[in-house]
Design an enzyme around this catalytic site. Sequence first.
Site, PDB file in Angstrom:
ATOM      1  N   LYS A 197      -0.371   5.061   8.701  1.00  0.00           N
ATOM      2  CA  LYS A 197       0.420   5.194   7.473  1.00  0.00           C
ATOM      3  C   LYS A 197      -0.521   5.349   6.277  1.00  0.00           C
ATOM      4  O   LYS A 197      -0.366   6.233   5.441  1.00  0.00           O
ATOM      5  CB  LYS A 197       1.309   3.956   7.270  1.00  0.00           C
ATOM      6  CG  LYS A 197       2.289   4.084   6.112  1.00  0.00           C
ATOM      7  CD  LYS A 197       2.658   2.726   5.517  1.00  0.00           C
ATOM      8  CE  LYS A 197       1.674   2.324   4.412  1.00  0.00           C
ATOM      9  NZ  LYS A 197       2.029   1.099   3.684  1.00  0.00           N
TER      10      LYS A 197
ATOM     11  N   LYS B 118      -7.691   1.706  -2.672  1.00  0.00           N
ATOM     12  CA  LYS B 118      -7.345   1.297  -1.305  1.00  0.00           C
ATOM     13  C   LYS B 118      -7.544   2.465  -0.347  1.00  0.00           C
ATOM     14  O   LYS B 118      -8.004   2.291   0.784  1.00  0.00           O
ATOM     15  CB  LYS B 118      -5.892   0.799  -1.255  1.00  0.00           C
ATOM     16  CG  LYS B 118      -5.410   0.350   0.127  1.00  0.00           C
ATOM     17  CD  LYS B 118      -6.050  -0.959   0.562  1.00  0.00           C
ATOM     18  CE  LYS B 118      -5.668  -1.380   1.967  1.00  0.00           C
ATOM     19  NZ  LYS B 118      -4.363  -1.983   2.102  1.00  0.00           N
TER      20      LYS B 118
ATOM     21  N   THR C 124       0.866  -1.180   0.000  1.00  0.00           N
ATOM     22  CA  THR C 124       0.000   0.000   0.000  1.00  0.00           C
ATOM     23  C   THR C 124       0.903   1.229   0.000  1.00  0.00           C
ATOM     24  O   THR C 124       1.639   1.473   0.955  1.00  0.00           O
ATOM     25  CB  THR C 124      -0.914   0.011   1.239  1.00  0.00           C
ATOM     26  OG1 THR C 124      -1.813  -1.093   1.163  1.00  0.00           O
ATOM     27  CG2 THR C 124      -1.726   1.302   1.298  1.00  0.00           C
TER      28      THR C 124
END
Lengths: 289, 289, 289, 289
Positions: free
Chosen positions: C241, C173, C98
Amino acid sequence: MAQNVAFIGLGVMGYPMAGHLAKAGHSVTIYNRSSEKAQNWLNEYSGTISLSPKEAAQNADFIFICVGNDDDLRQIMTGETGVLAGLTQGNIVVDHTTTSATVALEMALACAEKDVLFYDAPVSGGQAGAQNGLLTIMLGGDESHIDSVKSVVSAYARFSQLLGPVGSGQLAKMMNQICIAGIVQGLAEALHFGLNAGLDCAAVIEVISKGAAQSWQMENRHQTMLKGEYDFGFAVDWMRKDLDIALQEAKQNGSTLPLTALVDQFYAEVQKSGGKRWDTSSLLARLQK
Amino acid sequence: MAQNVAFIGLGVMGYPMAGHLAKAGHSVTIYNRSSEKAQNWLNEYSGTISLSPKEAAQNADFIFICVGNDDDLRQIMTGETGVLAGLTQGNIVVDHTTTSATVALEMALACAEKDVLFYDAPVSGGQAGAQNGLLTIMLGGDESHIDSVKSVVSAYARFSQLLGPVGSGQLAKMMNQICIAGIVQGLAEALHFGLNAGLDCAAVIEVISKGAAQSWQMENRHQTMLKGEYDFGFAVDWMRKDLDIALQEAKQNGSTLPLTALVDQFYAEVQKSGGKRWDTSSLLARLQK
Amino acid sequence: MAQNVAFIGLGVMGYPMAGHLAKAGHSVTIYNRSSEKAQNWLNEYSGTISLSPKEAAQNADFIFICVGNDDDLRQIMTGETGVLAGLTQGNIVVDHTTTSATVALEMALACAEKDVLFYDAPVSGGQAGAQNGLLTIMLGGDESHIDSVKSVVSAYARFSQLLGPVGSGQLAKMMNQICIAGIVQGLAEALHFGLNAGLDCAAVIEVISKGAAQSWQMENRHQTMLKGEYDFGFAVDWMRKDLDIALQEAKQNGSTLPLTALVDQFYAEVQKSGGKRWDTSSLLARLQK
Amino acid sequence: MAQNVAFIGLGVMGYPMAGHLAKAGHSVTIYNRSSEKAQNWLNEYSGTISLSPKEAAQNADFIFICVGNDDDLRQIMTGETGVLAGLTQGNIVVDHTTTSATVALEMALACAEKDVLFYDAPVSGGQAGAQNGLLTIMLGGDESHIDSVKSVVSAYARFSQLLGPVGSGQLAKMMNQICIAGIVQGLAEALHFGLNAGLDCAAVIEVISKGAAQSWQMENRHQTMLKGEYDFGFAVDWMRKDLDIALQEAKQNGSTLPLTALVDQFYAEVQKSGGKRWDTSSLLARLQK
């Protein structure tokens, strides 16, 4: 005492700041990315133009910098024609850019390799403060030479203070912007509420500014806010840059800033509605839509 | 000019306020729910005790009230032994309680039926302001008798101002509290950030209080906040009561107060961690947990 | 069809994913920064170890990557021993990390110079999904070879979909994580409220999960939340994050994400209270303090 | 078993609910403030009209109520022509209104004086659920007669559950609405982000709805949200009423609901921009302005 100084970055802040140095009798060498502004400056003040940051640094004992952000600072400092390439032992670099504390430390380390002191020195007081020589300067760096730094910057500062080692000036500036975020959003909500309630808001402000709700923003911005005037002052784009720095630093030092994070998003809404260049007080415009 | 005045509600605010009236030479009739406080007051100042709000009102031309909330006010005013039952044409009722604008209008209407003027008159300045006679008073009501009202309240107010018709004082007080919510949360986040960054926060505040981040809260609360001292000042419980009034009023007048609503929830967290009686500046304690 | 594949990054996700590729009959060359994990993997599955990302790439037609963040990806891809140095025309790189959309574009450009296609392919389904081969994969990249990519990843994915050009997988995402931030904070507040109200929260969830308040998080996390169990699942550190990436991207594309920004700060509070490794559902722990 | 039932309040929910009771074979006596709706209902279903809540209650063993809010409920129940005046020992009152838990307790106490059981029974499923007889019912009240209550409400409910003593149904409904506030704002931010990023949001939703970001709202509202269609569903005005109840209750039980409080303010912005009657999913419209 007159000094040989370089001033790099002649934006809305740097231009008048460098001017004050010249008027105070210092020998000023200037550098600006676009040479036109440098030429204008030379028509107005006395000094010398240089063709690169390196050349500017070579002519000076004190090198002042006032550019846009971390990347600008890195660009000005490094590379073949950068400030670092022109430094001599004993020089002092003073950076007025609002940056991260990280880049300040990075630059201080690079300067230290040349026996040069680096001070981070973000300012508050805005364009008007720069023009009138009434800025406040938050300094981070070594105590040994702080007096000479304060002496030179007194040309455009009514107050300057060493707040700790390199980076402390930037961290203090972040505290400043965090405070402003809360004050302005609170003030905007109060005025929005007052307008909807049909109050004479100027009269109310006259009363409540005498007590625990008082703030510089309240006293200096309520009139323009009530008129919906935002074409002046410290731009929302710059505020978001500063808040981003603060929010990133908070991640590093384990702080939680819920209000700051939220107000930053409200500023994003102001940007979307055309307010990128509006004063930070334009949070009211968002509520009044 | 000495007046016959009644003062109803001898809490931390009302007690010294009534005292100032006595010292200024007015004939003061007092009433308090618990008679012990009334007795203490009589030992300290000269005046007359009464056994009901009605009786207090019967003895006076000006009736001052300073109780806890909307319900307290309704209770003091209505019923067989309430203020309304004791009013005579030409009396003036001045309510220093922080209430909703709605209950102020309700009471003003009830007074009007007796040819009595009602002024809502919330104060700022806190306990210290009440003790030192340095309150600020936000007035709502009729212009015709404002001068005599201002003259009497000058015994404990350094500043008072008519801000519009009945309810305007309360609405102004709401603006005051909304401003404070933003200022204190911003200041708390800034100090939290500064402490985590290892800064000398007092030194930073000295610098940034000279500019756009300045506020009364910054100047008057940063020292106690940095020491974690909150056992004084304006209690979180009271602040939440006031913010609830503002948030409910905002629903009526179509205002959106996102920061106010959020800070109100943060105060709820302060309450949970034992801070019901802490000063409003205790938002820092929540962040420092 | 069996392929020559490389798998770089044998973390909690990558380790079982690479295992599924081996079990599906592909020839798998592995690379991991710490060689111990690679050795463990070889003891469990059949394949070949390589000593650098470059070497891994040289052995394969498909190169899969699953590392920590943007910087990790850049490090794996570039430099003398990086993936790029080992690529041959016609190879396909699939990155399951990611990351930001920016670094995906950067890598795709670098690959394009070698006539290699790059797909960003972040996953959802967590550690359990990786172990059971039931991941969902959000793909960004070229349509021409999507079928062969989907065919290989089917070894560990129950569903994969091309969502647009390079970067689209990462952007999807981000949408996923933004949704989760809202759902979990809402669910946490509801359970916090229910516990304080003395309700049998499990019984309530049974009812309300049948309607408009239903969510995957409600069904799959309410029991552990009610027990205060958070030592599992998707860690708060990783969530922050991911939210940081989304918030930075939002700045670029002009989106405002007030709830996301606020919940990110609440996760910061969870981190401070010891929850860096706790599941994202631990927002309840913050409220229950 | 067919019962004598009264149904009071023939709004968009009550009208079809009462209809299902009639179709299930119960003897239904109806009452509605505006008699026109009652007349319409009689044209469509078989039953008896009554001229007051009292009269309706006198005709029935089970009295169902579905009105707007706390005040409406108090008005229907009390006074000379209210439900309470018509109750006989052994009657059962079931209130489908979404109210505070406080008013539910208040009414239960008043009923208890007449040896009547009171059940609070807010519903979820919306207008469509009421029309199709597929509501979910959250019940609070006495266990002794819960089976007969569930038996009668099965005419319009696919699921009903006793969740605890009186008030528990309302508290569960508050949990329901708190969950929805977080889900919808998160979903709105995700779609706003996706639209700004130029993604095919429907395709993304198809993928991410298979995992941890899934919610009823995502599956049932993303299409209309992407089209900007909000003229249907559960109105923002009603949502704010419900959130206000939850926020007030949270104050009583010591809960902090920061997201709920913030989203409530965002709904205020939707109201201002003309969305009082829009579906709760209209939080996206606010972001897309």
